[in-house]
Design a protein around this motif. Structure first.
Motif, PDB file in Angstrom:
ATOM      1  N   ASP A 140      78.743  -5.934  -5.650  1.00 33.32           N
ATOM      2  CA  ASP A 140      78.479  -5.864  -7.095  1.00 33.32           C
ATOM      3  C   ASP A 140      79.190  -4.689  -7.742  1.00 33.32           C
ATOM      4  OD1 ASP A 140      76.896  -8.055  -6.997  1.00 33.32           O
ATOM      5  OD2 ASP A 140      74.975  -6.989  -7.120  1.00 33.32           O
ATOM      6  N   GLU A 141      79.521  -3.679  -6.915  1.00 34.33           N
ATOM      7  CA  GLU A 141      80.117  -2.450  -7.461  1.00 34.33           C
ATOM      8  C   GLU A 141      81.637  -2.549  -7.624  1.00 34.33           C
ATOM      9  OE1 GLU A 141      79.565  -3.184  -4.401  1.00 34.33           O
ATOM     10  OE2 GLU A 141      80.258  -1.718  -2.929  1.00 34.33           O
ATOM     11  N   LEU A 142      82.232  -3.642  -7.163  1.00 37.34           N
ATOM     12  CA  LEU A 142      83.701  -3.682  -7.084  1.00 37.34           C
ATOM     13  C   LEU A 142      84.350  -4.169  -8.373  1.00 37.34           C
ATOM     14  CD1 LEU A 142      84.097  -5.183  -3.504  1.00 37.34           C
ATOM     15  CD2 LEU A 142      84.105  -2.771  -4.188  1.00 37.34           C
TER      16      LEU A 142
ATOM     17  N   LYS B  99      80.217 -11.483  -5.959  1.00 35.44           N
ATOM     18  CA  LYS B  99      79.018 -10.655  -6.168  1.00 35.44           C
ATOM     19  C   LYS B  99      78.079 -10.742  -4.960  1.00 35.44           C
ATOM     20  CE  LYS B  99      79.636  -9.218 -10.438  1.00 35.44           C
ATOM     21  NZ  LYS B  99      79.899  -7.776 -10.604  1.00 35.44           N
ATOM     22  N   ASP B 100      77.210  -9.746  -4.839  1.00 38.05           N
ATOM     23  CA  ASP B 100      76.224  -9.746  -3.750  1.00 38.05           C
ATOM     24  C   ASP B 100      75.119 -10.743  -4.065  1.00 38.05           C
ATOM     25  OD1 ASP B 100      77.386  -7.730  -2.071  1.00 38.05           O
ATOM     26  OD2 ASP B 100      76.700  -6.203  -3.482  1.00 38.05           O
ATOM     27  N   ASP B 101      75.456 -11.996  -3.997  1.00 40.71           N
ATOM     28  CA  ASP B 101      74.514 -13.065  -4.320  1.00 40.71           C
ATOM     29  C   ASP B 101      74.703 -14.141  -3.245  1.00 40.71           C
ATOM     30  OD1 ASP B 101      73.582 -15.564  -5.172  1.00 40.71           O
ATOM     31  OD2 ASP B 101      73.904 -15.100  -7.299  1.00 40.71           O
TER      32      ASP B 101
ATOM     33  N   GLY C 122      82.823  -6.095   3.407  1.00 43.78           N
ATOM     34  CA  GLY C 122      81.560  -5.668   2.828  1.00 43.78           C
ATOM     35  C   GLY C 122      80.402  -6.562   3.239  1.00 43.78           C
ATOM     36  N   GLY C 123      79.209  -6.020   3.066  1.00 46.81           N
ATOM     37  CA  GLY C 123      77.994  -6.810   3.279  1.00 46.81           C
ATOM     38  C   GLY C 123      77.661  -7.161   4.714  1.00 46.81           C
ATOM     39  N   VAL C 124      78.312  -6.510   5.693  1.00 44.43           N
ATOM     40  CA  VAL C 124      77.998  -6.844   7.090  1.00 44.43           C
ATOM     41  C   VAL C 124      77.046  -5.849   7.736  1.00 44.43           C
ATOM     42  CG1 VAL C 124      79.879  -8.332   7.870  1.00 44.43           C
ATOM     43  CG2 VAL C 124      80.284  -5.889   7.669  1.00 44.43           C
TER      44      VAL C 124
HETATM   45 MG    MG Z   1      78.394  -4.149  -0.177  1.00 46.63          MG
END
Ligand code: MG
Ligand code: AMP
Length: 413
Positions: free
Chosen positions: A192-194, A232-234, A256-258
């Motif tokens: 979401d921050e990117l 997005k982180d969704d 990301g997200g791992v």
């Molecule tokens: Mg992330």
């Protein structure tokens, strides 16, 4: 001790073990396509290449000088100059006893001659040549097939065509080659921050550097990148992107997200729509690296930190893509260098610190850490010219100890 315990988490896969396991689960693409020689740079040979001709195809001179019969070059010999052989313009006659022919580098050796004396070793006066010193048969002559013989295997299938390979292929007169089709790889960043370059940063935002950096590496490897942008982180959006990417591409690379944070959905979605091969590795940087499959497409989940993303790409994704593309990778040469400063290292994970190696006054190699070793500090990475391979069980490295490293400058990253 506390730090040590923290790093020795059970369940982390050792690097080489994970890499081996991953490679056994990947199959090379088999589609080939013809390309013209001038379009073949950076492609992967689909077939073994056999030389259709002898290279060189005729005996020729390695020097500017005089072609003669070695037996004629006795003391006080005086040879009659009967003609000239230039590169591309052979002399059509025959060199008889007591005769010689002016010859230039690359020019065909005339019939009858069996040696070339370099011009610096001859005196010339009114079309009479006086060779100095002993002359042996074959001297300064490049023999036919000395480089490559007709029918000889020149390159194996799986060879990447670099400028040197291309030069040799050109010397064979080949016009067209069969190569593997390029891999298509889907690339996306999660977070979401990117923000993309050019966009304004809201509070808490950062610019996406992984997609750009990893995309550049892929391009240098000759891979077609399908850019899925920033997701997005969704979980629903991630899921949708993963499924689409898996249907379109030969492989999927995300960043990301791992990890295990509240907004880390990559691994969860991978488990949901595909199969996870492994996750946590005993490497630093890059512990949370996820490998798996979504239907038939291999999935590589890079950590979000840019240094971790780049290093795990090199350690795991690069060899994986080579296997998929049908490329044979040569083993990486590992060098030994003296640590010119102490290096902090905890046992438990293999640590791939970024370094700057240089040749010391005595000719040996010395290495220093390239700035901060934090996996969030990417600027130091750009400065580095090598990656240290600090063994899993090793602790702090004292100044003066030897360390293993690989060079990274001039490769694809
Ligand atoms: Mg992330
Ligand atoms: P994550 O793996 O998503 O928890 O991200 C770990 C760290 O990497 C966080 O500080 C993220 O903001 C950062 N990060 C994640 N993706 C990127 C990216 N594409 N470019 C730069 N930094 C990133």
């Amino acid at each position: 001790m506390a730090i040590h315990d923290c790093d020795s988490q059970p369940g982390l896969r050792p690097y080489l073990d994970a890499k081996h396991d991953m490679l056994t689960r990947l199959d090379a693409i088999t589609d080939n396509e013809p390309v013209s020689l001038d379009q073949s740079l950076n492609r992967i040979l689909a077939d073994d290449i056999y030389s259709p001709i002898d290279v060189p195809s005729f005996a020729n001179s390695a020097m500017d000088g005089y072609a003669l019969r070695a037996t004629d070059a006795v003391t006080d010999a005086a040879l009659t100059l009967i003609g000239t052989s230039l590169a591309g313009h052979p002399f059509n006659g025959r060199v008889g006893p007591g005769e010689c022919v002016r010859i230039m580098t690359g020019a065909a050796l005339p019939l009858g001659a069996d040696a070339v004396v370099m011009q610096e070793n001859c005196r010339s006066e009114h079309n009479i040549i006086y060779p100095r010193g002993a002359v042996t048969e074959g001297q300064n002559i490049r023999q036919p097939a000395e480089d490559l013989a007709q029918g000889e295997r020149v390159f194996a299938a799986g060879t990447r065509i670099n400028a040197r390979v291309l030069s040799v292929l050109s010397s064979l007169g080949l016009e067209q080659l069969y190569v593997r089709r390029p891999l298509k790889v889907a690339l996306l960043s999660t977070g979401d921050e990117l923000k993309s370059p050019g966009e304004l940063l809201a509070p808490g935002d950062i610019y996406d550097s992984n997609r750009i950096g990893i995309g550049a590496m892929l391009e240098r490897l000759g891979i077609r990148v399908i850019d899925y942008g920033i997701i997005k982180d969704d979980p629903a959006l991630i899921r949708q992107a993963f499924l689409k990417a898996a249907s379109e591409a030969d492989a999927l690379i995300t960043s990301g997200g791992v990890s295990v944070g509240d907004a880390d959905y990559t691994k969860q979605v991978l488990e949901d729509v595909g199969r996870i091969g492994f996750w946590k590795l005993a490497v630093k940087p890059g512990k949370p690296f996820a490998f798996g499959h979504i239907s038939d497409s291999p999935f590589f989940g890079l950590p979000g930190n840019p240094v971790s993303a780049a290093v795990t790409f090199h350690l795991l994704v690069r060899p994986a893509l080579a296997k998929l593309a049908g490329e044979t990778l040569k083993p990486t040469p590992l060098l030994q260098a003296k640590a010119l400063m102490p290096l902090r290292k905890s046992p438990g994970r293999m640590d791939f610190q970024r370094g700057m190696v240089s040749t010391q006054a005595d000719g040996s190699l010395g290495v220093v850490a390239a700035g901060s070793q934090s996996s969030a500090v990417y600027s130091a990475m750009a400065e580095a010219n090598c990656l240290l391979h600090l063994e899993q069980d090793r602790g702090n490295v004292a100044e003066g100890e030897m360390v293993t490293l690989e060079l990274i400058d001039g490769l694809y990253w």
